[in-house]
Design an enzyme around this catalytic site. Structure first.
Site, PDB file in Angstrom:
ATOM      1  CE  LYS A 158      -3.911  -1.384   2.896  1.00 60.34           C
ATOM      2  NZ  LYS A 158      -4.663  -1.004   4.104  1.00 60.34           N
ATOM      3  N   GLY A 164      -8.843   6.391  -1.870  1.00 64.42           N
ATOM      4  CA  GLY A 164      -9.788   6.099  -2.948  1.00 64.42           C
ATOM      5  C   GLY A 164      -9.579   4.731  -3.576  1.00 64.42           C
ATOM      6  CE  LYS A 237     -15.372   2.920   2.383  1.00 65.95           C
ATOM      7  NZ  LYS A 237     -15.155   4.105   3.224  1.00 65.95           N
ATOM      8  CG  ASN A 290     -11.129   7.895   5.392  1.00 67.00           C
ATOM      9  OD1 ASN A 290     -10.008   7.981   4.920  1.00 67.00           O
ATOM     10  ND2 ASN A 290     -11.915   6.870   5.154  1.00 67.00           N
ATOM     11  NE  ARG A 292     -13.507  11.149   2.530  1.00 69.64           N
ATOM     12  CZ  ARG A 292     -12.648  10.154   2.423  1.00 69.64           C
ATOM     13  NH1 ARG A 292     -11.362  10.370   2.636  1.00 69.64           N
ATOM     14  NH2 ARG A 292     -13.049   8.938   2.122  1.00 69.64           N
ATOM     15  CB  VAL A 295     -19.400   9.139  -0.293  1.00 66.06           C
ATOM     16  CG1 VAL A 295     -20.554   8.843  -1.236  1.00 66.06           C
ATOM     17  CG2 VAL A 295     -18.260   9.810  -1.033  1.00 66.06           C
TER      18      VAL A 295
HETATM   19  P1  ADP Z   1      -8.133   3.687   0.695  1.00 63.20           P
HETATM   20  O1  ADP Z   1      -7.575   4.724   1.615  1.00 63.20           O
HETATM   21  O2  ADP Z   1      -7.564   3.743  -0.680  1.00 63.20           O
HETATM   22  O3  ADP Z   1      -9.638   3.626   0.720  1.00 63.20           O
HETATM   23  P2  ADP Z   1      -7.961   1.488   2.607  1.00 63.20           P
HETATM   24  O4  ADP Z   1      -6.695   1.200   3.340  1.00 63.20           O
HETATM   25  O5  ADP Z   1      -9.039   2.204   3.365  1.00 63.20           O
HETATM   26  O6  ADP Z   1      -7.618   2.286   1.257  1.00 63.20           O
HETATM   27  O7  ADP Z   1      -8.553   0.121   2.035  1.00 63.20           O
HETATM   28  C1  ADP Z   1      -9.614   0.073   1.127  1.00 63.20           C
HETATM   29  C2  ADP Z   1     -10.104  -1.346   0.970  1.00 63.20           C
HETATM   30  O8  ADP Z   1      -9.041  -2.206   0.541  1.00 63.20           O
HETATM   31  C3  ADP Z   1     -10.605  -1.979   2.266  1.00 63.20           C
HETATM   32  O9  ADP Z   1     -11.944  -1.656   2.535  1.00 63.20           O
HETATM   33  C4  ADP Z   1     -10.431  -3.458   1.939  1.00 63.20           C
HETATM   34  O10 ADP Z   1     -11.457  -3.932   1.122  1.00 63.20           O
HETATM   35  C5  ADP Z   1      -9.157  -3.477   1.143  1.00 63.20           C
HETATM   36  N1  ADP Z   1      -7.986  -3.695   2.038  1.00 63.20           N
HETATM   37  C6  ADP Z   1      -7.111  -2.783   2.491  1.00 63.20           C
HETATM   38  N2  ADP Z   1      -6.175  -3.343   3.276  1.00 63.20           N
HETATM   39  C7  ADP Z   1      -6.440  -4.661   3.326  1.00 63.20           C
HETATM   40  C8  ADP Z   1      -5.830  -5.794   3.985  1.00 63.20           C
HETATM   41  N3  ADP Z   1      -4.736  -5.659   4.722  1.00 63.20           N
HETATM   42  N4  ADP Z   1      -6.403  -6.993   3.822  1.00 63.20           N
HETATM   43  C9  ADP Z   1      -7.529  -7.167   3.053  1.00 63.20           C
HETATM   44  N5  ADP Z   1      -8.130  -6.142   2.407  1.00 63.20           N
HETATM   45  C10 ADP Z   1      -7.604  -4.909   2.535  1.00 63.20           C
END
Ligand code: ADP
Length: 450
Positions: A158, A164, A237, A290, A292, A295
């Protein structure tokens, strides 16, 4: 309280904020791009100023133009909505230095929580469960491989500054990890201006459960229950509901306490969201916070009866919270569908253009948050969200039935939208049973991450 607020955004969220301001007796200033001259937010605001060309970097991300508009119109607050400048610590700092209140957290909190790694570190120190993985940005491929071996495959790479649903890659072995690392680093550099990436365990078939936080500048922090945002396409989402079919009152108390603890650990002073992943064994882990309004905030408003935008504005004005945790109760069931101008039968390709016929669903239990109308031309430059359809029922089953009826009544001709996909999901027995995980939609669509 504020006397005049500038809304540094467009679309449905700009309209939503204008509505809240009107009810609070606050005057509003809309900013708009050359492509948005005839937009609803421009028509509904008390004043409107063009801040630049159609492209976001020319207008809605154009900080000097937005600050000039704030000075000319003499506002005392700027509401950033979501997206665009909402999580830009530099913009919040400029507002602070211009003596205009940024309706959101401090620039310090945005900076801290905008970095997923830094946020995880704060949460770990505060005793909040986090997903096992890197403790600092990956230095080189050996570092990444070592972390992967420690936590076990599959892992996810990541971007620390990601958002997003972008900047993430799942890896099942060393070879994939090494290539994902390089791709993620260069993508993160290009998209977010910061190439830091990290590795964490990829949870199998989790649910995305997030808690709405409400805090003030006087040290009070409460939560407004959870939203289940497990129905996602490629980590973005599409459908959200509250409460979650996977959370009972005991788990809600436990996760809610952790969410409040997370917000306090970050020195949080306004509305925000603490996101967790819940695994199949009932364990939950913080993923990010987050900073903010989101949505999907209307589902929380629907089951709590609390207007989150008004609360956000009150908190920014320095008013103490009027609610205690025990005052918050969840009543009934709310579900939201995101209606996008995108074609689900063709890889979600964008479908901008003029709307010749628009008909919105109505009747008991229905709310539509939108900026579109008959004759409106959807510009190609922005996010494809056209409308949010939010329904309420006494039970989840009733809410699903209301949603099915509402989707039947919704016409946005001749654009291709996500309505047919929503109809398909709402008639799926697995969705009815509430038994699904974050890979549900990708499987339904036959899409797999490349
Ligand atoms: P963003 O900030 O881009 O929204 P997030 O870290 O909130 O990213 O993760 C978005 C989505 O990605 C999560 O809701 C989940 O579905 C998937 N995800 C993120 N990290 C993991 C993980 N360690 N294991 C499984 N799914 C993950």
């Amino acid at each position: 309280m504020f006397s005049k607020i500038l809304i540094a955004n467009r679309g449905e969220i700009a309209v939503r904020i204008i509505r809240a301001c009107k009810e609070l007796g606050i005057r509003t200033v809309a900013v708009y791009s050359e492509a948005d001259r005839s937009s609803l937010h421009v028509r509904l605001a008390d004043e409107a100023i063009c801040v630049g060309g159609p492209r976001p970097d020319q207008s809605y991300l154009n900080i000097p133009a937005i600050i000039s508009a704030a000075e000319i119109t003499d506002v005392d607050g700027i509401h950033p909505g979501y997206g665009f400048l909402a999580e830009n610590a530099h913009f919040a700092e400029i507002c602070e230095s211009c003596n205009v209140t940024f309706v959101g957290p401090t620039s310090k909190a945005i900076g801290l929580l905008g970095d997923k790694l830094a946020a995880k570190d704060v949460m770990r120190k505060a005793g909040i469960p986090i997903i096992p993985g890197s403790l600092a940005a990956v230095k080189n491929k050996e570092d990444a491989l070592q972390t992967a071996r420690r936590v076990g495959y599959p892992v996810i790479v990541k971007a620390a500054a990601g958002g997003g649903g972008r900047g993430m890659r799942i890896c099942h072995n060393d070879v994939r990890l090494v290539s994902a690392l390089m791709i993620c680093q260069s993508e993160a550099e290009a998209s977010f201006g910061k190439g830091d990436v990290f590795v964490e365990k990829y949870l199998q078939q989790p649910r995305h459960i997030e808690f709405q936080i409400l805090a003030d500048k006087h040290g009070h922090t409460i939560h407004l229950g959870e939203r289940d945002c497990t129905i996602q396409r490629r980590h973005q989402k599409l459908i959200e509901e509250s409460p979650s079919p996977a959370v009972d009152s005991k788990l809600r108390r436990k996760m809610g306490d952790m969410a409040v603890r997370a917000a306090k650990a970050a020195g949080y002073t306004t509305v925000g969201t603490v996101e967790f992943l819940l695994d199949r064994d009932g364990n939950f882990y913080f993923i990010e916070m987050n900073t903010r309004i989101q949505v999907e905030h209307p589902v929380t408003e629907t089951v709590t009866g609390i207007d989150l935008i008004k609360e956000q504005i009150r908190a920014a004005a320095g008013e103490p919270l009027r609610l205690k945790q025990e005052d918050v109760t969840l009543s009934g069931w709310a579900i939201e569908c995101r209606i996008n101008a995108a074609d689900p039968s063709n890889g979600f390709s964008p479908s901008p253009g003029r709307i010749t016929m628009y008909h919105e669903p109505g009747g008991p239990g229905i709310r539509v948050d939108t900026h579109i109308f008959g004759g409106y031309e959807v510009p190609p430059y922005y996010d494809s969200l056209l409308a949010k359809l939010i329904v309420r029922g006494q039970t989840r089953q009733e809410a699903i039935r209301v949603m099915q009826r509402a989707l039947e009544e919704f016409f946005i001709e001749p654009l291709r939208t996500t309505i047919p996909l929503h109809k398909q999901i709402f008639s799926d027995p697995a969705f009815w049973r509430g038994q699904f995980s974050t890979d549900y939609l990708d499987q339904l669509l036959g899409e797999r991450e490349a």
